[in-house]
Design a protein around this motif. Sequence first.
Motif, short mmCIF file in Angstrom:
data_model
loop_
_atom_site.label_atom_id
_atom_site.label_comp_id
_atom_site.label_asym_id
_atom_site.label_seq_id
_atom_site.Cartn_x
_atom_site.Cartn_y
_atom_site.Cartn_z
N GLN A 242 -10.24 -3.91 -9.13
CA GLN A 242 -10.21 -4.60 -7.84
C GLN A 242 -9.25 -3.89 -6.89
O GLN A 242 -9.57 -3.67 -5.73
CB GLN A 242 -9.79 -6.06 -8.02
CG GLN A 242 -9.74 -6.82 -6.70
CD GLN A 242 -9.19 -8.23 -6.86
OE1 GLN A 242 -8.72 -8.62 -7.91
NE2 GLN A 242 -9.23 -8.98 -5.77
N PHE A 243 -8.09 -3.54 -7.40
CA PHE A 243 -7.11 -2.84 -6.58
C PHE A 243 -7.66 -1.49 -6.12
O PHE A 243 -7.53 -1.12 -4.96
CB PHE A 243 -5.80 -2.64 -7.35
CG PHE A 243 -4.79 -1.84 -6.60
CD1 PHE A 243 -4.06 -2.42 -5.57
CD2 PHE A 243 -4.57 -0.51 -6.89
CE1 PHE A 243 -3.14 -1.67 -4.85
CE2 PHE A 243 -3.65 0.24 -6.19
CZ PHE A 243 -2.92 -0.34 -5.16
N THR A 244 -8.30 -0.77 -7.04
CA THR A 244 -8.87 0.54 -6.70
C THR A 244 -9.93 0.41 -5.61
O THR A 244 -9.97 1.20 -4.67
CB THR A 244 -9.47 1.19 -7.96
OG1 THR A 244 -8.45 1.28 -8.96
CG2 THR A 244 -10.00 2.58 -7.66
N ALA A 245 -10.78 -0.61 -5.73
CA ALA A 245 -11.81 -0.82 -4.71
C ALA A 245 -11.18 -1.14 -3.36
O ALA A 245 -11.62 -0.64 -2.32
CB ALA A 245 -12.75 -1.95 -5.14
N LEU A 246 -10.14 -1.98 -3.37
CA LEU A 246 -9.46 -2.31 -2.11
C LEU A 246 -8.78 -1.08 -1.51
O LEU A 246 -8.79 -0.89 -0.29
CB LEU A 246 -8.43 -3.42 -2.35
CG LEU A 246 -9.00 -4.81 -2.58
CD1 LEU A 246 -7.91 -5.76 -3.06
CD2 LEU A 246 -9.63 -5.34 -1.29
N MET A 247 -8.22 -0.25 -2.35
CA MET A 247 -7.57 0.97 -1.86
C MET A 247 -8.60 1.91 -1.24
O MET A 247 -8.33 2.56 -0.23
CB MET A 247 -6.81 1.68 -2.98
CG MET A 247 -5.54 0.95 -3.41
SD MET A 247 -4.41 0.59 -2.04
CE MET A 247 -4.03 2.23 -1.50
N ASP A 248 -9.78 2.00 -1.85
CA ASP A 248 -10.86 2.82 -1.28
C ASP A 248 -11.27 2.29 0.09
O ASP A 248 -11.48 3.05 1.03
CB ASP A 248 -12.07 2.86 -2.22
CG ASP A 248 -11.80 3.69 -3.47
OD1 ASP A 248 -10.81 4.46 -3.49
OD2 ASP A 248 -12.58 3.54 -4.44
N GLU A 249 -11.38 0.96 0.19
CA GLU A 249 -11.71 0.33 1.48
C GLU A 249 -10.64 0.63 2.52
O GLU A 249 -10.94 0.96 3.66
CB GLU A 249 -11.85 -1.19 1.32
CG GLU A 249 -13.13 -1.63 0.69
CD GLU A 249 -14.32 -1.44 1.62
OE1 GLU A 249 -14.22 -1.71 2.82
OE2 GLU A 249 -15.35 -0.99 1.12
N LEU A 250 -9.39 0.51 2.10
CA LEU A 250 -8.28 0.77 3.01
C LEU A 250 -8.26 2.23 3.45
O LEU A 250 -8.07 2.53 4.63
CB LEU A 250 -6.95 0.39 2.36
CG LEU A 250 -5.71 0.50 3.24
CD1 LEU A 250 -5.83 -0.43 4.45
CD2 LEU A 250 -4.46 0.17 2.45
N ALA A 251 -8.51 3.14 2.52
CA ALA A 251 -8.54 4.58 2.87
C ALA A 251 -9.66 4.86 3.87
O ALA A 251 -9.45 5.59 4.85
CB ALA A 251 -8.72 5.42 1.61
N GLY A 252 -10.82 4.26 3.64
CA GLY A 252 -11.92 4.44 4.59
C GLY A 252 -11.59 3.88 5.95
O GLY A 252 -11.90 4.48 6.98
N THR A 253 -10.93 2.73 5.96
CA THR A 253 -10.54 2.11 7.22
C THR A 253 -9.51 2.97 7.95
O THR A 253 -9.60 3.14 9.17
CB THR A 253 -9.98 0.70 6.97
OG1 THR A 253 -11.00 -0.09 6.36
CG2 THR A 253 -9.53 0.03 8.25
N GLU A 254 -8.56 3.51 7.21
CA GLU A 254 -7.55 4.37 7.84
C GLU A 254 -8.20 5.60 8.46
O GLU A 254 -7.81 6.03 9.55
CB GLU A 254 -6.48 4.78 6.82
CG GLU A 254 -5.61 3.64 6.34
CD GLU A 254 -4.83 2.94 7.45
OE1 GLU A 254 -4.38 3.59 8.41
OE2 GLU A 254 -4.68 1.70 7.37
N ASN A 255 -9.22 6.15 7.80
CA ASN A 255 -9.94 7.29 8.37
C ASN A 255 -10.67 6.89 9.65
O ASN A 255 -10.69 7.64 10.63
CB ASN A 255 -10.93 7.87 7.36
CG ASN A 255 -10.25 8.61 6.24
OD1 ASN A 255 -9.12 9.10 6.39
ND2 ASN A 255 -10.90 8.70 5.10
N ARG A 256 -11.28 5.72 9.62
CA ARG A 256 -11.97 5.23 10.83
C ARG A 256 -10.98 5.00 11.97
O ARG A 256 -11.28 5.31 13.13
CB ARG A 256 -12.71 3.93 10.52
CG ARG A 256 -13.91 4.11 9.65
CD ARG A 256 -14.61 2.77 9.45
NE ARG A 256 -15.70 2.92 8.52
CZ ARG A 256 -15.79 2.29 7.37
NH1 ARG A 256 -14.86 1.44 7.00
NH2 ARG A 256 -16.82 2.47 6.58
N ILE A 257 -9.82 4.45 11.65
CA ILE A 257 -8.80 4.22 12.67
C ILE A 257 -8.37 5.54 13.28
O ILE A 257 -8.26 5.67 14.50
CB ILE A 257 -7.59 3.45 12.09
CG1 ILE A 257 -7.98 2.00 11.78
CG2 ILE A 257 -6.41 3.48 13.05
CD1 ILE A 257 -6.95 1.23 10.98
N ALA A 258 -8.14 6.54 12.44
CA ALA A 258 -7.72 7.85 12.94
C ALA A 258 -8.78 8.44 13.86
O ALA A 258 -8.46 8.99 14.93
CB ALA A 258 -7.43 8.79 11.77
#
Length: 187
Positions: free
Chosen positions: A120-136
Amino acid sequence: MKKTTTILIGVFVIILLIAGYFISSYNGIVAAEEDVDAQFAKVETQLQRRFDLIPNLVSATQGYMQHEKDVFTAIADARSKLAGATTVNDKVEASNELEGALSRLLMVVENYPELKADTQFTALMDELAGTENRIATERNRYNESVQTFNAKIRKFPTSFIASIMGVEKRDYFEAQAGADQAPSVNF
């Protein structure tokens, strides 16, 4: 009589050209300003996505990290500040503060190998990483839009029309102070 008519037609054409230029410049400034606003709305959409992911990330990590209350407090405070931000500058500052709190969380996570192995944590981290890329990406697009807008309203003679309209330079979405330094992680 022909000379007077020719002069009147010439004056009329010059007035039409000046009016046409004014209208064109005005519309160009309005379009550029709307582009800046639309680009910032895209940044806000991605910031909201991150904002919505954080409670899930916090709840997934809290069970493992019982002694890291200061990190969770910093995240909660930063989220509250972002939720209450109304101006572009306030949103940028709150977003940068939230990024800092998330960075501290990710550094602390390194001390919990069982957490890093949690699916679950790994999936959330993947989501967060994707979101951070989108934000950038959206921040870059916003800054490009601001650059175009600021250049447009500063060039002569459009600057004259912009000052009549009361249009002012827009601020860039700038990185947090110290963002150019890599954080140190000690194990």
